[in-house]
Design an enzyme around this catalytic site. Structure first.
Site, PDB file in Angstrom:
ATOM      1  N   GLU A   1      -5.534  -8.495   0.482  1.00 56.70           N
ATOM      2  CA  GLU A   1      -6.189  -8.125   1.749  1.00 56.70           C
ATOM      3  C   GLU A   1      -7.647  -7.808   1.492  1.00 56.70           C
ATOM      4  O   GLU A   1      -7.989  -7.150   0.486  1.00 56.70           O
ATOM      5  CB  GLU A   1      -5.559  -6.860   2.363  1.00 56.70           C
ATOM      6  CG  GLU A   1      -4.330  -7.097   3.187  1.00 56.70           C
ATOM      7  CD  GLU A   1      -3.799  -5.810   3.796  1.00 56.70           C
ATOM      8  OE1 GLU A   1      -4.599  -4.964   4.239  1.00 56.70           O
ATOM      9  OE2 GLU A   1      -2.570  -5.658   3.805  1.00 56.70           O
TER      10      GLU A   1
ATOM     11  N   GLU B   1       0.797  -1.233   0.000  1.00 54.71           N
ATOM     12  CA  GLU B   1       0.000   0.000   0.000  1.00 54.71           C
ATOM     13  C   GLU B   1       0.829   1.282   0.000  1.00 54.71           C
ATOM     14  O   GLU B   1       0.797   2.061   0.975  1.00 54.71           O
ATOM     15  CB  GLU B   1      -0.958   0.001   1.192  1.00 54.71           C
ATOM     16  CG  GLU B   1      -1.910  -1.172   1.181  1.00 54.71           C
ATOM     17  CD  GLU B   1      -3.016  -1.068   2.229  1.00 54.71           C
ATOM     18  OE1 GLU B   1      -2.922  -0.217   3.134  1.00 54.71           O
ATOM     19  OE2 GLU B   1      -3.985  -1.844   2.125  1.00 54.71           O
TER      20      GLU B   1
ATOM     21  N   ASN C   1      -5.471  -4.824  -2.505  1.00 58.85           N
ATOM     22  CA  ASN C   1      -6.066  -4.762  -1.161  1.00 58.85           C
ATOM     23  C   ASN C   1      -7.361  -3.957  -1.289  1.00 58.85           C
ATOM     24  O   ASN C   1      -7.324  -2.775  -1.663  1.00 58.85           O
ATOM     25  CB  ASN C   1      -5.141  -4.041  -0.177  1.00 58.85           C
ATOM     26  CG  ASN C   1      -3.887  -4.828   0.145  1.00 58.85           C
ATOM     27  OD1 ASN C   1      -3.682  -5.930  -0.376  1.00 58.85           O
ATOM     28  ND2 ASN C   1      -3.052  -4.278   1.001  1.00 58.85           N
TER      29      ASN C   1
ATOM     30  N   TYR D   1     -11.135  -2.899   0.587  1.00 54.45           N
ATOM     31  CA  TYR D   1     -11.966  -2.900   1.803  1.00 54.45           C
ATOM     32  C   TYR D   1     -13.347  -2.277   1.615  1.00 54.45           C
ATOM     33  O   TYR D   1     -14.313  -2.726   2.201  1.00 54.45           O
ATOM     34  CB  TYR D   1     -11.251  -2.162   2.947  1.00 54.45           C
ATOM     35  CG  TYR D   1     -10.131  -2.978   3.555  1.00 54.45           C
ATOM     36  CD1 TYR D   1     -10.377  -3.873   4.593  1.00 54.45           C
ATOM     37  CD2 TYR D   1      -8.825  -2.889   3.059  1.00 54.45           C
ATOM     38  CE1 TYR D   1      -9.362  -4.648   5.138  1.00 54.45           C
ATOM     39  CE2 TYR D   1      -7.797  -3.657   3.604  1.00 54.45           C
ATOM     40  CZ  TYR D   1      -8.088  -4.537   4.635  1.00 54.45           C
ATOM     41  OH  TYR D   1      -7.076  -5.309   5.164  1.00 54.45           O
TER      42      TYR D   1
END
Ligand code: GAL
Length: 479
Positions: free
Chosen positions: A373, A163, A305, A307
């Site tokens: 992730e 990241e 990743n 979310y």
């Protein structure tokens, strides 16, 4: 219907779990320094001890085995291996620790995915300018070569930097992550630039020196929300969405996968804002020079990743201050139908993962993708029976399945964040992302599986294929 040999994983990172911050010759990192300053982290907590994985690794391994993971993603602490950040001094006990972790995983048929840098720069390198200094790229490359040389006979999946967006924006623009600087509108772009240069140098090193023998794959983990126009019929909202994607995913993926340079939308937005504010001089978004390593093509797979999702519209124009937020000029809206889980930024939108995967396929030339992730947290009273998180994992994995089957995205693996509750950066231990609960008030730091951990284990056991399936069957027959 997951592809053969799909990677079923969970992820952690060194600073968030290891503890042992001064053990056996480890040097300090910027997160040690940051957390030891008052007022930086929730309740002034730190990860001096965290899950104590430096001592309790075998307990973590039990968790890995209980879930039936095929892959485990961990990160190496640069300062544990090279206490002053340079290869002049190697900490053998750090090497021994990671050798044990890697060997133990392989002995259980779990493949390690190893991240070289997950936010924890050696403090000595920060003292010399850290990621703002162009020289950091060579230091990182030396560290990367040391790791490839030392562990690459066994590690076949590498992430150079986790990241870069978060390191740059939260560390140098917002100041809420280490090193805690608020140099708005300037430093984050410089840091991002040096991270890309560092990543590319390490990839080239692997490619030239290690690939033929070690036969592994190297990438960088790029985080991005999914963005969609607030009003899908509105041209300005559509343009704002393109800008949002360019400033997040595109910032790092465009140079690596498409052109070797930043997205045009990003540079023109930054330069237009500079002009409006009368900021003279070179573009605040640095340019790659002919002396830099080639950036294009320096990823063997796409590591994502993901979310959360946002709806966007334009932010209303010039804010009269130099800042990334003025450059992006966006207003982000959370759809009321997306549940907020624990922390205010985490609006749950599994659909966004599918959309992002499709976008990656279409924009970045259909790369092999690992979701490195993705997760869901709990805040406040702990529920071992975390029904909501069970639903979250089921619906998310269904979206991944659809992305593969219906949209033809080449997804190779999924890593849940996280194997166990751990130190959640500025939120300390108040936010729990684990598939295992960790009792931080218990001296033994007991790990207890959440219901979601059991659910995930069930999903894995249902879908495991290839060599892992054979082993599972053999075990069943045996027992
Ligand atoms: C990511 C980060 C992880 C973890 C996760 C949950 O940005 O890589 O270390 O903290 O967020 O917030």
């Amino acid at each position: 219907m997951f592809p053969r040999d799909f990677a079923w994983g969970a992820a952690t990172s060194a600073y968030q779990i290891e503890g042992g911050w001064q053990a056996d010759g480890k040097g300090p990192s910027i997160w040690d320094t940051f957390c030891h300053e008052k007022g930086r982290v929730y309740a002034d907590q730190n990860a001096d001890m965290a899950c104590d994985s430096y001592k309790l690794w075998e307990k973590d391994l039990e968790c890995v085995k209980q879930l039936g993971l095929t892959h485990y993603r961990l990160s190496l602490s640069w300062a544990r291996l090279l206490p002053d950040g340079t290869t002049q001094h190697v900490n053998d006990r750090g090497v021994q620790y990671y050798n044990k972790v890697i060997n133990d995983l392989l002995a259980c048929d779990v493949s390690p995915m190893v991240t070289l840098y997950h936010f924890d720069l050696p403090q000595t390198l920060q003292d010399q300018g850290g990621w703002k200094s162009p020289g950091i790229a060579t230091l990182f490359d030396n560290y990367a070569k040391f790791c490839f040389q030392t562990f690459g006979d066994r590690v076949k999946l590498w992430i150079t930097i986790n990241e870069p967006y978060v390191c740059a924006k939260l560390g140098y623009e917002d100041g809420i992550h280490a090193p805690g600087l608020k140099e708005k509108g300037i430093s984050a772009y410089v840091v991002g630039h040096n991270m890309l240069r560092a990543h590319a140098m390490a990839w080239h090193s692997y490619n030239c020196l290690y690939r033929a023998k070690q036969k592994g794959a190297v990438s960088l983990a790029i985080n991005s929300d999914w963005f969609e126009p607030l009003n899908p019929g509105c041209r300005e909202d559509i343009a704002a969405t393109e800008r949002a994607l360019a400033f997040a995913l595109g910032w790092f993926a465009w140079p690596v996968f498409v052109t070797g340079d930043y997205p045009g939308i990003m540079r023109s937005a930054i330069d237009a804002e500079s002009k409006k504010l009368g900021y003279n001089g070179a573009s605040r978004l640095p340019c790659f020079s002919k002396d830099d390593p080639a950036i294009l093509g320096t990823a063997d797979f796409f590591a994502l990743n993901y979310y959360t999702s946002r709806k966007v519209k334009p932010g209303g124009g010039c804010k009269q201050v130099l800042a990334m937020s003025s450059d992006r000029d966006l207003e982000e809206v959370i759809d009321p139908s997306w549940p907020i889980c624990g922390v205010s930024w985490l609006a749950v939108g599994p659909h966004g993962l599918r959309n992002l995967l499709k976008y990656i396929k279409d924009t970045f030339r259909n790369p092999a993708v690992y979701i490195t992730e993705n997760g869901f947290c709990q805040v406040g009273p702990v529920h071992i029976e975390d029904v909501q998180r069970c639903e979250f994992y089921k619906s998310t994995i269904l979206e991944v399945d659809r992305a593969i089957q219906e949209d033809g995205v080449d997804v190779r693996g999924y890593f849940a964040w996280s194997l166990m509750d751990n130190f959640e950066w500025a939120d300390g231990f108040s936010v729990r992302f684990g598939l295992f609960h960790v009792d931080f008030s218990d001296a033994a730091l007991r790990r207890t599986v959440y219901r979601s951990g059991k659910e995930y284990a069930k999903i894995i056991s249902k879908h495991k294929t290839g060599k892992w399936k054979c082993q599972q069957l053999a075990k069943k027959q045996h027992s």
